[in-house]
Design a protein around this motif. Structure first.
Motif, short mmCIF file in Angstrom:
data_model
loop_
_atom_site.label_atom_id
_atom_site.label_comp_id
_atom_site.label_asym_id
_atom_site.label_seq_id
_atom_site.Cartn_x
_atom_site.Cartn_y
_atom_site.Cartn_z
N VAL A 97 0.81 -1.23 0.00
CA VAL A 97 0.00 0.00 0.00
C VAL A 97 0.84 1.28 0.00
N ASP A 98 2.15 1.15 -0.13
CA ASP A 98 3.02 2.32 -0.02
C ASP A 98 2.72 3.40 -1.05
N THR A 99 2.30 3.01 -2.25
CA THR A 99 2.08 3.99 -3.32
C THR A 99 0.60 4.21 -3.64
N VAL A 100 -0.29 3.79 -2.73
CA VAL A 100 -1.72 4.05 -2.94
C VAL A 100 -1.94 5.56 -2.99
N GLU A 102 -3.44 9.35 -2.68
CA GLU A 102 -4.06 9.99 -1.52
C GLU A 102 -5.58 9.83 -1.52
N ARG A 105 -6.37 6.59 0.10
CA ARG A 105 -5.75 6.24 1.38
C ARG A 105 -6.78 5.89 2.47
N VAL A 108 -7.44 2.24 3.02
CA VAL A 108 -6.40 1.43 3.66
C VAL A 108 -6.69 1.27 5.15
N THR A 109 -7.38 2.25 5.72
CA THR A 109 -7.70 2.19 7.15
C THR A 109 -9.21 2.08 7.40
N TRP A 127 -5.68 -0.44 -7.71
CA TRP A 127 -6.53 0.74 -7.82
C TRP A 127 -6.46 1.33 -9.22
#
Length: 223
Positions: A97-100, A102, A105, A108-109, A127
């Motif tokens: 997920v480092d380059t998901v 903004e 984002r 992710v949570t 994505w």
């Protein structure tokens, strides 16, 4: 198939959305699961958000959310060594997920997609923003001899054919299914009594119409 193969196989966002809706409709018509079946579709999952969901009942699941910004997908294969619970340190696989972007984002949570520890339940993440010309994924290295679960989780979605779905459904439901009826629903054509009865002789057209209307099936009923 891993996530890198998957993103090359997926169609554009509108086509994928229609494909997800068709799979959910077939689940309703064949399996009779009115909520949270193997494949499901929620056209109003949250304000401005549609969601396609899969739960195989054996620890495998995925979610693809569609928003004005594009689409974000995550899949979780509990048997994959890339699971966040693969060792004592609960953490997502490096690069997942480092380059998901903004705009995605928050997914992710998203609590609905995370375990109690607040960690995203994912071994596959991909994505596509509305301005993108292709699907994207992080720079994830799949362990040699291992899998991220993309093939098992997304095979039917990636295949993108009524025959691919029929092969899955005949195995899963352990019954022969009418190819023409499957293709009819796969293409999101208005339901007919003939199609409904071919998929489930015990299902009435009225019940079928009510069920598929809830997922935004075109026409929302039978003719």
């Amino acid at each position: 198939m891993n996530v890198h193969d998957l993103i090359r196989a997926l169609p554009d966002i509108p086509t994928l959305r229609s494909r997800c809706r068709a799979m959910a409709a077939l689940e309703l018509l064949i399996g009779g699961n009115t909520e949270y079946g193997y494949f499901s579709y929620a056209p109003m999952w949250a304000p401005g958000v549609e969601a396609a969901l899969m739960d195989d009942g054996s620890g495998g699941e995925y979610a693809v959310v569609f928003t004005a910004d594009g689409a974000f997908g995550r899949g979780f294969d509990h048997e994959s060594p890339m699971s966040p619970w693969g060792d004592e340190d609960i953490a997502l696989w490096p690069g997942l997920v480092d380059t998901v972007p903004e705009v995605f984002r928050p997914w992710v949570t998203e609590p609905a997609f995370c375990a109690e520890e607040g960690v995203l339940q994912a071994t596959v993440v991909f994505w596509r923003e509305t301005s993108d010309t292709a699907w994207r994924a992080g720079e994830v290295e799949i362990p040699v001899g291992a899998t991220d679960g993309a093939g098992r989780l997304f095979a039917v979605l990636a295949a993108g054919t009524s025959e691919g779905y029929r092969a899955f459904a005949e195995d899963y439901y352990e019954t022969a299914l009418d190819p023409a009826a499957i293709e009819h629903v796969w293409n999101l054509r208005p339901l007919t009594e003939t199609v409904v009865k071919a998929l489930d002789p015990d299902l009435t057209p009225a019940r079928a119409a009510a069920a598929v209307a809830l997922i935004g099936y075109p026409g929302g009923g039978t003719t």
